[in-house]
Motif scaffolding. Structure first.
Motif: not given
Length: 202
Positions: A11-29
Motif C-alpha cells: 500500500h505504501c509502495h504504490r504511493v511512493e512509486l506513483f509519486s516517483n513516476l509523476a515527478g512529485i517531490n516527497y520525503e519518506l517518513v
C-alpha cells in the motif's frame, strides 16, 4: 510532501512509486510498525485508523493508498487519470480490486508467509487465483489496464502482484500479467519495493 510509510507495505509502495513516476517531490517518513509507532498519539492524529500510508501535502493530510493515488493524479499528474466518465469508472474498478481481491488474495498470502499473520491461507490462494485469472483475461490484447497508456490503475495493482511470489503465489501461469509488470518496471522513474526473500528484486 511527506509520505509516512512502512517499507514492506505494498500500500505504501504504490504511493511512493506513483509519486516517483509523476515527478512529485516527497520525503519518506518511516513508521516503525513493530514498535507500535502507528498507534502512537502523534500518528493517530494524522490517521485515526492507525494505518500507513499517510501523506502530508501542505494543509492536506490523507490516508488510504488508493484515495491518495486519486488525489495525487488529480493535483499533480492528470494524465494518469482519464478525464472521461467511462475511463474514470474503469480506473475505479481496478482501485476497488486493489483494495479488495488483491489485498485479500496475494496480499494476504504474503502477510502469512512474510509476517506470520494468522489468516486463512487456503482462502488467500483461492482469491489470488481468481483475481489473477481476471487480470490475465482482461489484459489479453492490451498493454495497460485502462486505455492506451499507464494510469493509476496499473500502479494500484503493481506492488502486491509483483510480490505475490513472496506469498508462494506463482505468476508463471499469467504471461499477460508478467508483461504488464515489465512495462511498469520500464517506466522512467520506477522504484522497486523492498523484497523480503532471496531471489526477488531488491
Amino acid at each position: 510532501m511527506r509520505i509516512h510509510r512502512f517499507p514492506l507495505s505494498g500500500h505504501c509502495h504504490r504511493v511512493e512509486l506513483f509519486s516517483n513516476l509523476a515527478g512529485i517531490n516527497y520525503e519518506l517518513v518511516e513508521v516503525d510498525l513493530a514498535a507500535g509507532a502507528h498507534k502512537a498519539p502523534e500518528f493517530l492524529a494524522l490517521n485515526p485508523a492507525g494505518k500507513v500510508p499517510v501523506i502530508e501535502d501542505g494543509d492536506t493530510t490523507l490516508a488510504d493508498s488508493c484515495a491518495i493515488l486519486v488525489y495525487l493524479a488529480r493535483k499533480y499528474a492528470p494524465d494518469w487519470l482519464p478525464s472521461d466518465p467511462v475511463g474514470q469508472a474503469e480506473v475505479q474498478k481496478f482501485l476497488s480490486m486493489a483494495s479488495g481481491e488483491l489485498a485479500n488474495g496475494p496480499g494476504a498470502a504474503r502477510l502469512i508467509t512474510v509476517f506470520g499473520a494468522p489468516l486463512d491461507a487456503e482462502r488467500a490462494f483461492t482469491v489470488a487465483k481468481y483475481v489473477f485469472e481476471l487480470l490475465e483475461a482482461h489484459l489479453e490484447g492490451r498493454e495497460w489496464l485502462v486505455g492506451d497508456r499507464a494510469t493509476i490503475a496499473d500502479i494500484a495493482i503493481y506492488s502486491y502482484t509483483a510480490h505475490a511470489p513472496e506469498g508462494n503465489v506463482s505468476l508463471e501461469a499469467y504471461p499477460n500479467i508478467r508483461a504488464l509488470l515489465g512495462r511498469i518496471e520500464a517506466l522512467p522513474g520506477f522504484v522497486p519495493m523492498q523484497a523480503t526473500k532471496v531471489g526477488l528484486a531488491a
